[in-house]
Design an enzyme around this catalytic site. Structure first.
Site, PDB file in Angstrom:
ATOM      1  CG  ASP A  95       0.095  -3.917   6.046  1.00  0.00           C
ATOM      2  OD1 ASP A  95      -0.210  -4.225   7.208  1.00  0.00           O
ATOM      3  OD2 ASP A  95       0.355  -2.740   5.697  1.00  0.00           O
ATOM      4  CG  HIS A 119      -6.594   1.390   4.101  1.00  0.00           C
ATOM      5  ND1 HIS A 119      -7.549   2.354   4.349  1.00  0.00           N
ATOM      6  CD2 HIS A 119      -6.587   0.577   5.178  1.00  0.00           C
ATOM      7  CE1 HIS A 119      -8.079   2.135   5.537  1.00  0.00           C
ATOM      8  NE2 HIS A 119      -7.527   1.065   6.061  1.00  0.00           N
ATOM      9  CD  GLU A 123      -4.134  -5.011   8.548  1.00  0.00           C
ATOM     10  OE1 GLU A 123      -3.945  -4.742   9.746  1.00  0.00           O
ATOM     11  OE2 GLU A 123      -3.514  -4.451   7.615  1.00  0.00           O
ATOM     12  CG  ASP A 155      -0.939   5.777   0.850  1.00  0.00           C
ATOM     13  OD1 ASP A 155      -0.173   5.606   1.822  1.00  0.00           O
ATOM     14  OD2 ASP A 155      -2.173   5.749   0.949  1.00  0.00           O
ATOM     15  CG  ASN A 213      -1.751   1.261   1.317  1.00  0.00           C
ATOM     16  OD1 ASN A 213      -2.740   1.394   0.619  1.00  0.00           O
ATOM     17  ND2 ASN A 213      -1.350   2.196   2.177  1.00  0.00           N
TER      18      ASN A 213
END
Length: 527
Positions: free
Chosen positions: A232, A236, A277, A202, A140
């Protein structure tokens, strides 16, 4: 802290109701890229007990006080004896931080942990013991020290500028969906998107070169022999900003990217196991990720099992899981594999949540290890290690011995675990928490319905007894957990469906004439 059972049930039913809408909105229940059927994937990858390792804290092979890959290799026999069949390694890449979630080189090994050859040796030794190794894939974001970001920041016209997202100094800054704080960080006369704390920039997954690079990274590690990944911050990638939390467009873009990733991974190894996740209370938001991913960690179930054990009061967790799993199965073409756990590197350790109560810890473990799917054990959980946030104190050194021990890590002092009974001591004690974990893991290996079966509700009148069925086509068992300090005596449902005691955690469990006697803090499996 502990919610009422009725409130939990109401929330879970609401979640179930929301999931059908999510399935329609986000579409797609088949994984057309997979060369294996959903049932083949579930049989091959499901039922294993995984063990999460923070390398820095686990076992030191060279005397510098820092855990390393050779240290893990030396402890594979310990893990095999415990019954572990899979290892999840927290980040092993070079990083300026102690935790490693800010990567500077996705193709390298953190020099604190060893070399690429050390990692290859670990994979070889693990494979010889039939232990799968999966690794954290943290894509991410990167470290601000990564060469990509340094180039992106220094050269607005260069190749890597579009690998990250930049705005001008006077542009409005939206709020991060992950933290509730400003989503952009200042850097010189510009600002970059970084939704997590610690100045982590990011990556821009709208850029084709970024997507191609991430697929290349995954292929590199799979070709070395890694069995899969823990993803992970999976939701997002596009859920960057606060307004994205309710955006169907952001959710759809997330799923589309991970579908693309899964298709690329399957070309390298269609047997790859991926657990994500997706930290969310809403099953409606979690479900769509089970198309590209085999599993997603069940945070709600972790809380429920801990509440049950601490409060000595049973919830009907099988009722909600049965219904949620039904939809998850449809959305994943039956390849979905549950991923239960009690605590991990981001949460307070379960023994601390249970206030150090050994009986409660055993009952939490009993619930975990009789759940469907792939249970995950956080290193040291099997010996009752404690720890509460901040994060360093939930990642303390593994306690191998209370005597001087050459493999003991010392990367941080043990605030919570200086007096924790060690592995060495607990292995000698048949009534220890370690021995309890080992016993319950063995149950999973001996009883196929515990390893591969679905979970179904079973009605019982005692508020302190968790009861559920585990079923395969060939085997059906009844699992009973007495969470309380009192003996429980009760009749089973009026048929003689279960008349044999297959396994019991204590010697004085009695099954006679459809009547069960469960001693305090005990578990039984009936057939």
């Amino acid at each position: 802290m502990f919610a009422e059972i009725t409130r939990r049930a109401a929330v879970l039913l609401l979640m179930i109701g929301m999931m059908a809408a999510a399935a329609v909105a986000l579409g797609g229940c088949s994984n057309e890229e997979a060369s294996l059927s959903g049932e083949e994937i579930r049989q091959e990858s499901g039922g294993k007990v995984y063990y999460e390792i923070f390398v820095r804290a686990f076992h030191d092979s060279d005397g510098d006080g820092i855990g390393d890959l050779r240290g893990i290799t030396k402890k594979l026999d310990y893990l095999e004896e415990l019954g572990v069949e899979g290892i999840w390694l927290m980040p092993i890449h070079p990083s300026p931080s102690y935790h490693g979630y800010d990567v500077t080189d996705f193709y390298g090994i953190n020099p604190d942990y060893g070399t690429l050859d050390d990692f290859k040796d670990l994979l070889k030794e693990a494979s010889e013991r039939d232990i799968t190794v999966i690794m954290d894939l943290v894509v991410n974001h990167t470290s601000p020290e990564h060469a990509w970001f340094k180039s992106s920041a220094s050269d607005p016209n260069g190749k890597y500028r579009k690998w990250y997202k930049w705005i001008g100094p006077s542009d409005p800054v939206p709020i991060s969906a992950a933290t509730g704080y400003p989503a952009y960080k200042e850097y010189g006369d510009s600002k970059y998107l970084g939704i997590f704390p610690g100045s982590l920039p990011d990556l821009n997954f709208d850029h084709a070169e970024v997507r191609a690079e991430v697929k290349k990274i995954a292929a590199f590690w799979l070709e070395l022999g890694v069995g899969g990944f823990r993803i992970d911050a999976a939701k997002h990638i596009y859920e960057d900003l606060e307004e994205d939390k309710t955006s169907k467009e952001a959710a759809a873009k997330n799923i589309a990217w991970w579908d693309e990733f899964r298709a690329a991974v399957n070309k390298v190894n269609p047997h790859t196991y991926i657990v994500s996740e997706v930290w969310d209370d809403s099953a409606a938001k979690i479900g769509p990720y089970l198309k590209p991913f085999n599993s997603s960690f069940n945070f709600n179930l972790a809380n429920e099992m801990t509440w049950n054990a601490s409060g000595e009061s049973a919830s009907n967790l099988a009722f909600s899981l049965d219904r949620i799993h039904g939809l998850y199965d449809r959305m994943s073409s039956s390849s979905f594999i549950e991923a239960p756990f009690l605590s991990n590197h981001d949460t307070n350790r379960v023994m601390s949540e249970l206030n150090g109560n050994l009986d409660h810890a055993k009952m939490a473990a009993s619930q975990l290890l009789t759940m469907p799917g792939n249970p995950f054990i956080y290193y040291g959980e099997e010996i009752g290690m404690q720890g509460k946030k901040p994060d360093e104190y939930i990642r303390e050194p593994m306690i191998w011995s209370q005597k001087k021990y050459e493999g003991q890590t010392t990367w941080i002092s043990n605030k919570y675990n200086a007096l924790t009974a060690s592995v060495e001591d607990q292995m000698k004690d048949s009534d220890s928490l370690y021995s309890h974990y080992r016993k319950l893991i063995q149950w999973r290996k001996d009883i196929d319905a515990l390893r591969h079966g679905d979970i179904k509700p079973y009605s019982i009148s005692h508020a302190a007894v968790v009861a559920f069925r585990r079923e395969t086509e060939k085997e059906k068992v009844l699992v009973l957990h007495n969470l309380s300090r009192k003996e429980q005596l009760f009749q089973l449902e009026d048929s003689n469906e279960f008349d044999t005691l297959l396994a019991g955690s204590k010697d004085n469990i009695i099954l006679s004439n459809n009547q069960v006697t469960l001693p305090p803090y005990s578990s039984a499996v009936l057939e």
